[in-house]
Design a protein around this motif. Structure first.
Motif, short mmCIF file in Angstrom:
data_model
loop_
_atom_site.label_atom_id
_atom_site.label_comp_id
_atom_site.label_asym_id
_atom_site.label_seq_id
_atom_site.Cartn_x
_atom_site.Cartn_y
_atom_site.Cartn_z
N VAL A 138 24.65 -40.71 29.53
CA VAL A 138 25.83 -41.56 29.63
C VAL A 138 27.09 -40.69 29.62
CG1 VAL A 138 27.15 -43.41 28.54
CG2 VAL A 138 24.66 -43.54 28.57
N SER A 155 28.48 -46.77 32.32
CA SER A 155 28.67 -47.90 31.41
C SER A 155 29.28 -49.12 32.10
CB SER A 155 29.53 -47.48 30.22
OG SER A 155 30.75 -46.97 30.65
N GLY A 215 26.39 -46.29 25.93
CA GLY A 215 27.51 -45.49 25.46
C GLY A 215 26.99 -44.26 24.72
N GLN A 226 32.36 -45.60 25.41
CA GLN A 226 31.95 -45.43 26.80
C GLN A 226 32.75 -44.39 27.56
OE1 GLN A 226 32.25 -49.40 26.81
NE2 GLN A 226 30.11 -49.67 26.34
N SER A 227 33.84 -43.92 26.98
CA SER A 227 34.63 -42.88 27.64
C SER A 227 35.37 -42.07 26.58
CB SER A 227 35.63 -43.51 28.62
OG SER A 227 36.56 -44.29 27.92
#
Length: 137
Positions: A69, A76, A83, A94-95
């Motif tokens: 991921v 995502s 995540g 998720q980032s």
């Protein structure tokens, strides 16, 4: 540039590169697991599966799933429950590298540090020093 290293999974010697951190055999095994994860997630009923569910069904290690991921191999936006952990607190994100709560906390800490430094500098520049004396008995 490539270096000769031991594979972190099986301890075999291999040429480590910027693209591959495990030996050829382990890389093939990871790709097989990746294919099984993608096949599982692409089924309509599994698109919103949790990380724990994917780990249980496919048998893939959680760290390997997080790595995919993080690298963008599993996106995502297609699979909303995928995540990886925040580098600071471990919350699934998720980032970025840290979650918004940790970002806010770090910004507040930096602002507090900056104001403390400004206060210390203003005390130095004022040239006033105050001394206190303890009362002796």
């Amino acid at each position: 540039m490539s270096d000769v290293n031991n594979c972190p999974r099986c301890n075999a010697l291999f040429m480590k590169s910027r693209f591959r951190e495990v030996c050829e055999a382990c890389h093939k095994a990871e790709e097989t697991l990746f294919d099984s994860v993608i096949r599982f997630l692409k089924k309509r009923e599994n698109r919103a599966a949790s990380i724990a569910r994917v780990v249980d069904v496919t048998g893939v290690e959680e760290e390997l799933l997080f790595n995919w991921v993080k690298k963008g191999r599993i996106q995502s936006r297609q699979f909303p429950n995928m995540g990886y952990p925040c580098d600071r607190c471990g919350k699934i994100i998720q980032s970025a590298r840290i979650c918004e709560g940790c970002q806010t906390s770090l910004i507040q800490d930096l602002k507090q540090h900056e104001s403390d430094e400004q206060w210390k500098q203003s005390i130095k520049e004022s040239g006033h020093t105050y001394y206190t004396r303890r009362k002796e008995k």
